[in-house]
Write a protein that holds these residues in place. Structure first.
Motif, mmCIF file in Angstrom:
data_model
loop_
_atom_site.group_PDB
_atom_site.id
_atom_site.type_symbol
_atom_site.label_atom_id
_atom_site.label_comp_id
_atom_site.label_asym_id
_atom_site.label_seq_id
_atom_site.Cartn_x
_atom_site.Cartn_y
_atom_site.Cartn_z
ATOM 1 N N ILE A 31 -12.313 9.029 -11.865
ATOM 2 C CA ILE A 31 -13.169 9.665 -10.854
ATOM 3 C C ILE A 31 -12.251 10.363 -9.844
ATOM 4 C CG2 ILE A 31 -15.004 9.251 -9.144
ATOM 5 C CD1 ILE A 31 -15.947 8.323 -11.854
ATOM 6 N N THR A 32 -12.493 11.672 -9.631
ATOM 7 C CA THR A 32 -11.524 12.443 -8.841
ATOM 8 C C THR A 32 -11.374 11.947 -7.395
ATOM 9 O OG1 THR A 32 -13.252 14.033 -8.378
ATOM 10 C CG2 THR A 32 -11.763 14.573 -10.149
ATOM 11 N N MET A 33 -12.438 11.305 -6.845
ATOM 12 C CA MET A 33 -12.248 10.876 -5.441
ATOM 13 C C MET A 33 -11.572 9.504 -5.322
ATOM 14 S SD MET A 33 -15.704 11.361 -6.051
ATOM 15 C CE MET A 33 -17.251 10.549 -6.190
ATOM 16 N N HIS A 34 -11.135 8.932 -6.440
ATOM 17 C CA HIS A 34 -10.392 7.659 -6.357
ATOM 18 C C HIS A 34 -9.139 7.892 -5.514
ATOM 19 C CE1 HIS A 34 -8.314 4.013 -7.403
ATOM 20 N NE2 HIS A 34 -9.268 3.632 -8.241
ATOM 21 N N PRO A 35 -8.914 7.049 -4.497
ATOM 22 C CA PRO A 35 -7.768 7.312 -3.608
ATOM 23 C C PRO A 35 -6.415 7.255 -4.333
ATOM 24 C CG PRO A 35 -8.884 5.228 -3.060
ATOM 25 C CD PRO A 35 -9.740 5.927 -4.067
ATOM 26 N N LYS A 36 -6.381 6.612 -5.509
ATOM 27 C CA LYS A 36 -5.089 6.535 -6.220
ATOM 28 C C LYS A 36 -5.098 7.380 -7.492
ATOM 29 C CE LYS A 36 -3.870 2.069 -4.322
ATOM 30 N NZ LYS A 36 -3.843 0.624 -4.551
ATOM 31 N N LEU A 37 -5.783 8.518 -7.438
ATOM 32 C CA LEU A 37 -5.937 9.361 -8.633
ATOM 33 C C LEU A 37 -4.586 9.675 -9.290
ATOM 34 C CD1 LEU A 37 -7.835 11.013 -10.474
ATOM 35 C CD2 LEU A 37 -7.545 12.930 -8.903
ATOM 36 N N ASP A 38 -3.596 10.055 -8.463
ATOM 37 C CA ASP A 38 -2.302 10.452 -9.039
ATOM 38 C C ASP A 38 -1.657 9.291 -9.801
ATOM 39 O OD1 ASP A 38 -2.775 12.851 -7.898
ATOM 40 O OD2 ASP A 38 -1.447 12.547 -6.179
ATOM 41 N N GLU A 39 -1.740 8.105 -9.215
ATOM 42 C CA GLU A 39 -1.163 6.928 -9.894
ATOM 43 C C GLU A 39 -1.912 6.624 -11.191
ATOM 44 O OE1 GLU A 39 -0.376 3.215 -7.593
ATOM 45 O OE2 GLU A 39 -0.701 4.534 -5.874
ATOM 46 N N LEU A 40 -3.232 6.822 -11.155
ATOM 47 C CA LEU A 40 -4.045 6.536 -12.357
ATOM 48 C C LEU A 40 -3.700 7.516 -13.479
ATOM 49 C CD1 LEU A 40 -7.451 5.875 -10.567
ATOM 50 C CD2 LEU A 40 -6.007 4.151 -11.672
ATOM 51 N N VAL A 41 -3.480 8.784 -13.097
ATOM 52 C CA VAL A 41 -3.074 9.779 -14.103
ATOM 53 C C VAL A 41 -1.752 9.316 -14.725
ATOM 54 C CG1 VAL A 41 -2.243 12.151 -14.419
ATOM 55 C CG2 VAL A 41 -4.301 11.733 -13.061
ATOM 56 N N GLN A 42 -0.837 8.867 -13.875
ATOM 57 C CA GLN A 42 0.476 8.430 -14.379
ATOM 58 C C GLN A 42 0.345 7.226 -15.307
ATOM 59 O OE1 GLN A 42 3.179 10.411 -13.875
ATOM 60 N NE2 GLN A 42 4.008 9.067 -15.474
ATOM 61 N N VAL A 43 -0.564 6.315 -14.966
ATOM 62 C CA VAL A 43 -0.805 5.151 -15.838
ATOM 63 C C VAL A 43 -1.229 5.627 -17.230
ATOM 64 C CG1 VAL A 43 -2.442 3.254 -16.255
ATOM 65 C CG2 VAL A 43 -1.344 3.485 -14.015
ATOM 66 N N CYS A 44 -2.141 6.613 -17.265
ATOM 67 C CA CYS A 44 -2.608 7.156 -18.557
ATOM 68 C C CYS A 44 -1.450 7.797 -19.315
ATOM 69 C CB CYS A 44 -3.706 8.206 -18.342
ATOM 70 S SG CYS A 44 -5.208 7.528 -17.630
ATOM 71 N N LEU A 45 -0.626 8.547 -18.589
ATOM 72 C CA LEU A 45 0.491 9.228 -19.258
ATOM 73 C C LEU A 45 1.507 8.217 -19.782
ATOM 74 C CD1 LEU A 45 1.013 12.209 -16.764
ATOM 75 C CD2 LEU A 45 -0.179 12.239 -18.968
#
Ligand code: FMN
Length: 361
Positions: free
Chosen positions: A98-112
């Motif tokens: 969800i784009t408004m998650h405050p830790k979006l960048d970290e979550l993207v990194q987790v996926c990567l």
């Protein structure tokens, strides 16, 4: 192999007819299937609390594309869920953030870090930085386009595929039906695959959108009450009982206090929400609440309500998010059966179509 569903066709299909329609279906959704890396272009809509390791892996193992719903998860929790899903399937699956998650960048990194191939960015126009990070890290990005201008903007921003979701869908919704969105968007977008969502309950409906140019279909409601779904028995029973007209949108009493449109099965919680808004508005008008506090009180009403319905089984007071296609959920079925039924319905629709054309000729 012909199924029970095939017996709805009279005369019964010949195996040649069946093969021909089956390979036409493969052609119609090939672009979507290639994009997802799956045999079928059946994308599972992520559903908070529902789309976890068991349902996601079952969908991917059955040839569809499962998507983990990150929802409000913390990065470490998401990493754990991805690893647990991978332990249950070696097929491709995605993660919905969800784009408004405050830790979006970290979550993207987790996926990567976990080599997730497809990241779905939901809940508004995603920040360019998140799209770029996901793509630079080797993932494909799927975005939601609620209008043609936004579809074009998302493509410019680099998304690799789009979902267009009609107001028939379960959960948070936009105002426009899929019938109209498809006409507004599909003829104009050719450079990325577009998946259609909202109100899809059968394979025949999917075929009609594939013929309009969709690359595949996204299904949520149809999978929520699957046997492999961890949703509470009460939640699944509510799905089996409900008709299309029971899946209604949240009511807003006063335009000064906007309510996020959500489609869910009508219940006591929905009725109390209306009374709650009336009470908050009365206190605001009496000067007992500021406008901001009144808005917050309205928004807080549903906090934790989806979890209460899905996990605790409180289908009276919780939020039983479901799309209008809930009327087509007739029993709790294994995911593989749901997918097989969708494919059979699609093939039969194509056989019917071929017969009509042959009769005309
Ligand atoms: C119980 C439930 C929870 C949902 N949660 C999410 C979510 O967390 N993120 C999201 O992008 N979409 C969510 N959705 C929407 C689905 O991903 C999907 O797009 C939608 O269900 C498709 O329409 P359908 O319900 O008519 O099949 C949810 C839908 C349901 C029914």
């Amino acid at each position: 192999m012909m199924s029970d569903i095939a017996s709805s066709l009279n005369p019964a299909p010949t195996s040649e007819e069946w093969q021909r329609a089956r390979s036409r279906l493969d052609k119609l959704w090939q672009r979507g299937a290639d994009f997802l890396g799956t045999p079928y272009a059946i994308l599972a809509g992520a559903m908070s609390w529902v789309s976890e390791r068991h349902l996601v892996s079952a969908i991917s193992n059955a040839g569809g594309f499962g998507v983990i719903a990150c929802g409000a998860m913390e990065p470490a929790r998401l990493a754990e869920e991805i690893a647990a899903t991978r332990a249950l399937t070696d097929r491709p699956f995605g993660v919905n953030l969800i784009t408004m998650h405050p830790k979006l960048d970290e979550l993207v990194q987790v996926c990567l870090d976990a080599k997730v191939g497809h990241i779905v960015l939901a809940g508004g126009i995603p920040p360019s930085a998140a799209i770029k990070a996901a793509k630079d890290g080797g993932a494909k990005v799927i975005g939601f386009a609620p209008a043609l201008v936004l579809a074009k903007r998302l493509i410019k921003m680099g998304v690799d595929a789009l979902v267009i979701e009609g107001a028939e869908a379960g959960g948070h919704i936009g105002p426009v039906s899929l019938t109209v969105l498809a006409q507004e968007i599909l003829p104009h977008i050719q450079n990325v695959p577009v998946f259609v969502a909202g109100g899809l309950g059968r394979g025949d409906a999917l075929v009609s959108y594939l013929e309009q140019g969709a690359a595949g279909g996204q299904f949520g409601t149809r999978f929520a009450a699957a046997e492999e779904s961890i949703a509470h028995e009460n939640f699944k029973k509510a799905f089996v009982r409900a008709n299309a007209r029971d899946a209604t949108t949240s009511v807003q009493l006063d335009e000064r206090f906007p309510v996020i449109p959500v489609r869910a099965i009508s219940n006591e919680g929905g009725r109390k929400f209306v009374a709650h808004q009336a009470d908050v508005i009365r206190r605001f008008q009496a000067g007992d609440l500021t406008r901001e506090d009144a808005q917050l009180e309205i928004e807080h009403f549903w906090a934790g309500a989806l979890r209460r319905a899905v996990i605790d089984g409180d289908v009276e007071e919780g939020s039983v998010m479901a799309g209008q296609s809930v009327g087509m959920v007739k029993s709790v079925q294994p995911v593989a059966q749901i997918i097989a039924d969708l494919i059979d319905q699609a093939v039969i629709a194509l056989i019917r179509q071929q017969r009509r054309m042959d009769a005309d000729g």
